[in-house]
Design a protein around this motif. Structure first.
Motif, PDB file in Angstrom:
ATOM      1  N   ASP A  88      27.411  11.455   9.462  1.00  0.00           N
ATOM      2  CA  ASP A  88      28.032  12.774   9.567  1.00  0.00           C
ATOM      3  C   ASP A  88      29.509  12.582   9.892  1.00  0.00           C
ATOM      4  O   ASP A  88      29.855  11.761  10.751  1.00  0.00           O
ATOM      5  CB  ASP A  88      27.384  13.621  10.671  1.00  0.00           C
ATOM      6  CG  ASP A  88      25.981  14.074  10.304  1.00  0.00           C
ATOM      7  OD1 ASP A  88      25.611  13.947   9.120  1.00  0.00           O
ATOM      8  OD2 ASP A  88      25.252  14.551  11.192  1.00  0.00           O
ATOM      9  N   ALA A  89      30.377  13.352   9.213  1.00  0.00           N
ATOM     10  CA  ALA A  89      31.811  13.214   9.450  1.00  0.00           C
ATOM     11  C   ALA A  89      32.481  14.580   9.360  1.00  0.00           C
ATOM     12  O   ALA A  89      32.237  15.344   8.421  1.00  0.00           O
ATOM     13  CB  ALA A  89      32.430  12.253   8.439  1.00  0.00           C
ATOM     14  N   LEU A 100      35.974  30.925  19.493  1.00  0.00           N
ATOM     15  CA  LEU A 100      34.964  30.307  18.642  1.00  0.00           C
ATOM     16  C   LEU A 100      35.529  29.007  18.081  1.00  0.00           C
ATOM     17  O   LEU A 100      36.682  28.976  17.635  1.00  0.00           O
ATOM     18  CB  LEU A 100      34.573  31.229  17.485  1.00  0.00           C
ATOM     19  CG  LEU A 100      33.879  32.548  17.815  1.00  0.00           C
ATOM     20  CD1 LEU A 100      33.719  33.389  16.554  1.00  0.00           C
ATOM     21  CD2 LEU A 100      32.519  32.304  18.449  1.00  0.00           C
ATOM     22  N   PHE A 101      34.725  27.973  18.118  1.00  0.00           N
ATOM     23  CA  PHE A 101      35.114  26.702  17.502  1.00  0.00           C
ATOM     24  C   PHE A 101      34.278  26.522  16.239  1.00  0.00           C
ATOM     25  O   PHE A 101      33.051  26.449  16.303  1.00  0.00           O
ATOM     26  CB  PHE A 101      34.894  25.537  18.462  1.00  0.00           C
ATOM     27  CG  PHE A 101      35.265  24.204  17.873  1.00  0.00           C
ATOM     28  CD1 PHE A 101      36.591  23.851  17.704  1.00  0.00           C
ATOM     29  CD2 PHE A 101      34.281  23.315  17.470  1.00  0.00           C
ATOM     30  CE1 PHE A 101      36.941  22.614  17.145  1.00  0.00           C
ATOM     31  CE2 PHE A 101      34.614  22.085  16.914  1.00  0.00           C
ATOM     32  CZ  PHE A 101      35.955  21.741  16.760  1.00  0.00           C
ATOM     33  N   VAL A 102      34.952  26.476  15.093  1.00  0.00           N
ATOM     34  CA  VAL A 102      34.285  26.379  13.794  1.00  0.00           C
ATOM     35  C   VAL A 102      34.585  25.011  13.191  1.00  0.00           C
ATOM     36  O   VAL A 102      35.728  24.546  13.216  1.00  0.00           O
ATOM     37  CB  VAL A 102      34.781  27.490  12.846  1.00  0.00           C
ATOM     38  CG1 VAL A 102      34.047  27.412  11.504  1.00  0.00           C
ATOM     39  CG2 VAL A 102      34.584  28.863  13.473  1.00  0.00           C
ATOM     40  N   SER A 103      33.564  24.365  12.648  1.00  0.00           N
ATOM     41  CA  SER A 103      33.775  23.047  12.051  1.00  0.00           C
ATOM     42  C   SER A 103      32.924  22.896  10.795  1.00  0.00           C
ATOM     43  O   SER A 103      31.891  23.556  10.636  1.00  0.00           O
ATOM     44  CB  SER A 103      33.432  21.938  13.045  1.00  0.00           C
ATOM     45  OG  SER A 103      32.048  21.943  13.363  1.00  0.00           O
ATOM     46  N   LEU A 104      33.385  22.016   9.917  1.00  0.00           N
ATOM     47  CA  LEU A 104      32.644  21.685   8.698  1.00  0.00           C
ATOM     48  C   LEU A 104      32.423  20.182   8.674  1.00  0.00           C
ATOM     49  O   LEU A 104      33.368  19.394   8.805  1.00  0.00           O
ATOM     50  CB  LEU A 104      33.413  22.127   7.454  1.00  0.00           C
ATOM     51  CG  LEU A 104      32.684  21.922   6.122  1.00  0.00           C
ATOM     52  CD1 LEU A 104      31.446  22.810   6.042  1.00  0.00           C
ATOM     53  CD2 LEU A 104      33.619  22.217   4.942  1.00  0.00           C
ATOM     54  N   ARG A 110      42.764  23.030   2.949  1.00  0.00           N
ATOM     55  CA  ARG A 110      42.777  21.575   2.789  1.00  0.00           C
ATOM     56  C   ARG A 110      41.999  20.926   3.932  1.00  0.00           C
ATOM     57  O   ARG A 110      42.114  21.326   5.086  1.00  0.00           O
ATOM     58  CB  ARG A 110      44.203  21.056   2.759  1.00  0.00           C
ATOM     59  CG  ARG A 110      45.060  21.693   1.681  1.00  0.00           C
ATOM     60  CD  ARG A 110      46.363  20.957   1.492  1.00  0.00           C
ATOM     61  NE  ARG A 110      46.152  19.680   0.798  1.00  0.00           N
ATOM     62  CZ  ARG A 110      47.147  18.895   0.404  1.00  0.00           C
ATOM     63  NH1 ARG A 110      48.392  19.238   0.661  1.00  0.00           N
ATOM     64  NH2 ARG A 110      46.888  17.766  -0.223  1.00  0.00           N
ATOM     65  N   SER A 111      41.230  19.924   3.613  1.00  0.00           N
ATOM     66  CA  SER A 111      40.486  19.206   4.648  1.00  0.00           C
ATOM     67  C   SER A 111      41.485  18.587   5.634  1.00  0.00           C
ATOM     68  O   SER A 111      42.472  17.982   5.236  1.00  0.00           O
ATOM     69  CB  SER A 111      39.590  18.132   4.028  1.00  0.00           C
ATOM     70  OG  SER A 111      40.346  17.247   3.219  1.00  0.00           O
ATOM     71  N   LYS A 112      41.204  18.740   6.926  1.00  0.00           N
ATOM     72  CA  LYS A 112      42.106  18.228   7.956  1.00  0.00           C
ATOM     73  C   LYS A 112      41.899  16.735   8.199  1.00  0.00           C
ATOM     74  O   LYS A 112      42.798  16.048   8.663  1.00  0.00           O
ATOM     75  CB  LYS A 112      41.902  19.004   9.259  1.00  0.00           C
ATOM     76  CG  LYS A 112      42.284  20.465   9.158  1.00  0.00           C
ATOM     77  CD  LYS A 112      41.943  21.225  10.424  1.00  0.00           C
ATOM     78  CE  LYS A 112      42.717  20.743  11.621  1.00  0.00           C
ATOM     79  NZ  LYS A 112      42.467  21.571  12.822  1.00  0.00           N
ATOM     80  N   TYR A 113      40.691  16.256   7.885  1.00  0.00           N
ATOM     81  CA  TYR A 113      40.355  14.863   8.146  1.00  0.00           C
ATOM     82  C   TYR A 113      39.781  14.239   6.878  1.00  0.00           C
ATOM     83  O   TYR A 113      39.005  14.877   6.166  1.00  0.00           O
ATOM     84  CB  TYR A 113      39.345  14.754   9.289  1.00  0.00           C
ATOM     85  CG  TYR A 113      39.688  15.636  10.470  1.00  0.00           C
ATOM     86  CD1 TYR A 113      40.728  15.312  11.332  1.00  0.00           C
ATOM     87  CD2 TYR A 113      38.985  16.821  10.701  1.00  0.00           C
ATOM     88  CE1 TYR A 113      41.051  16.133  12.404  1.00  0.00           C
ATOM     89  CE2 TYR A 113      39.303  17.646  11.764  1.00  0.00           C
ATOM     90  CZ  TYR A 113      40.346  17.297  12.621  1.00  0.00           C
ATOM     91  OH  TYR A 113      40.667  18.112  13.658  1.00  0.00           O
ATOM     92  N   LYS A 114      40.162  13.026   6.624  1.00  0.00           N
ATOM     93  CA  LYS A 114      39.661  12.348   5.421  1.00  0.00           C
ATOM     94  C   LYS A 114      38.222  11.900   5.645  1.00  0.00           C
ATOM     95  O   LYS A 114      37.797  11.600   6.761  1.00  0.00           O
ATOM     96  CB  LYS A 114      40.542  11.160   5.070  1.00  0.00           C
ATOM     97  CG  LYS A 114      40.545  10.050   6.114  1.00  0.00           C
ATOM     98  CD  LYS A 114      41.551   8.970   5.738  1.00  0.00           C
ATOM     99  CE  LYS A 114      41.649   7.903   6.824  1.00  0.00           C
ATOM    100  NZ  LYS A 114      42.698   6.902   6.510  1.00  0.00           N
ATOM    101  N   ASP A 166      36.040   3.785   0.475  1.00  0.00           N
ATOM    102  CA  ASP A 166      36.409   4.989  -0.266  1.00  0.00           C
ATOM    103  C   ASP A 166      36.912   6.050   0.710  1.00  0.00           C
ATOM    104  O   ASP A 166      36.332   6.267   1.777  1.00  0.00           O
ATOM    105  CB  ASP A 166      35.210   5.533  -1.042  1.00  0.00           C
ATOM    106  CG  ASP A 166      34.929   4.732  -2.301  1.00  0.00           C
ATOM    107  OD1 ASP A 166      35.688   3.779  -2.578  1.00  0.00           O
ATOM    108  OD2 ASP A 166      33.943   5.046  -3.003  1.00  0.00           O
ATOM    109  N   GLU A 167      37.993   6.732   0.309  1.00  0.00           N
ATOM    110  CA  GLU A 167      38.544   7.827   1.098  1.00  0.00           C
ATOM    111  C   GLU A 167      38.666   9.062   0.219  1.00  0.00           C
ATOM    112  O   GLU A 167      39.075   8.969  -0.940  1.00  0.00           O
ATOM    113  CB  GLU A 167      39.916   7.455   1.654  1.00  0.00           C
ATOM    114  CG  GLU A 167      39.889   6.326   2.667  1.00  0.00           C
ATOM    115  CD  GLU A 167      41.259   6.025   3.265  1.00  0.00           C
ATOM    116  OE1 GLU A 167      42.241   6.654   2.816  1.00  0.00           O
ATOM    117  OE2 GLU A 167      41.341   5.175   4.174  1.00  0.00           O
TER     118      GLU A 167
END
Length: 210
Positions: free
Chosen positions: A106-107, A89-93, A128-132, A66-67
């Motif tokens: 975790d992804a 600052l490096f921000v990530s979700l 938009r999410s940068k990575y699937k 699934d993607e």
């Protein structure tokens, strides 16, 4: 010999002074770097943050996995985390979940580099999410905890990191695919696989009738 000593004397004095100045400069830089690092230890960071999923733009099965792609609503104010010693600052979700076989995963789905205090105030209704998000064991109905992390990258000293969690998000229980002919605007023209199949059958029936 006396003549050579007299000739070398001024040159020796010059390089001695240069060496002393360079040594003093290095010591001063070391002291400033230490002071910057120490002051950061006492700095209080009080960020304001809210993260939510505006839409699942795409959730499909590709080659047995699934993607998913998302539209993310971000409301972040990290200006209080910015100091005179901050370089960026490096921000990530991150999406954190447990697979059906009970494996924690975790992804990363989104990240951003903030290079100024002004840019540390982010309000993005639909990023938009940068990575699937890809999961071989399936994502339908999966419960996801979103983890927002920010890392303060200093000019000198140690990196300071913190995070906030947003639990309780549940993925759709059926696939989400782009509607036929829909434009690729975030969150627009997206239907479930069941609705897609119904629309396709209706289109085929209309074509046959014509």
């Amino acid at each position: 010999a006396a003549h050579m000593s007299a000739a070398l004397g001024p040159m020796h004095t010059f390089w001695h002074r240069v060496n002393a100045v360079v040594t003093l400069a290095i010591i001063a830089l070391m002291v400033l770097a230490a002071a910057a690092s120490v002051t950061d230890e006492f700095h209080v960071c009080e960020p304001k943050h809210d993260v939510s999923i505006a839409a699942v733009e795409r959730l499909v099965s590709v080659d047995g996995a699934d993607e998913a792609y998302f539209a993310i609503a971000l409301d972040l104010d990290l200006r209080s985390c910015w100091t005179w010693n901050t370089k960026q600052l490096f921000v990530s979700l991150t999406a954190s979940y447990v697979t059906p076989s009970n494996v924690a995963h975790d992804a990363f789905v989104y990240d951003r580099i903030v290079t100024s205090k002004t840019d540390a105030n982010l309000t993005i209704p639909r990023a938009r999410s940068k990575y699937k998000l890809r999961e071989p064991e399936g994502l339908l109905g999966a419960e996801i905890e979103w983890i927002l992390r920010w890392h303060q990258m200093p000019v000198a000293g140690t990196v300071h990191s913190a995070n906030a969690t947003f639990p309780g998000y549940v993925m759709p229980d059926e696939y989400v695919v782009p509607a036929p002919g829909a434009r690729s605007r975030p969150g627009m023209g997206m239907v479930t696989e069941r609705e897609f199949g119904t629309a396709s059958r209706r289109a085929a029936a209309a074509a046959a009738a014509a």
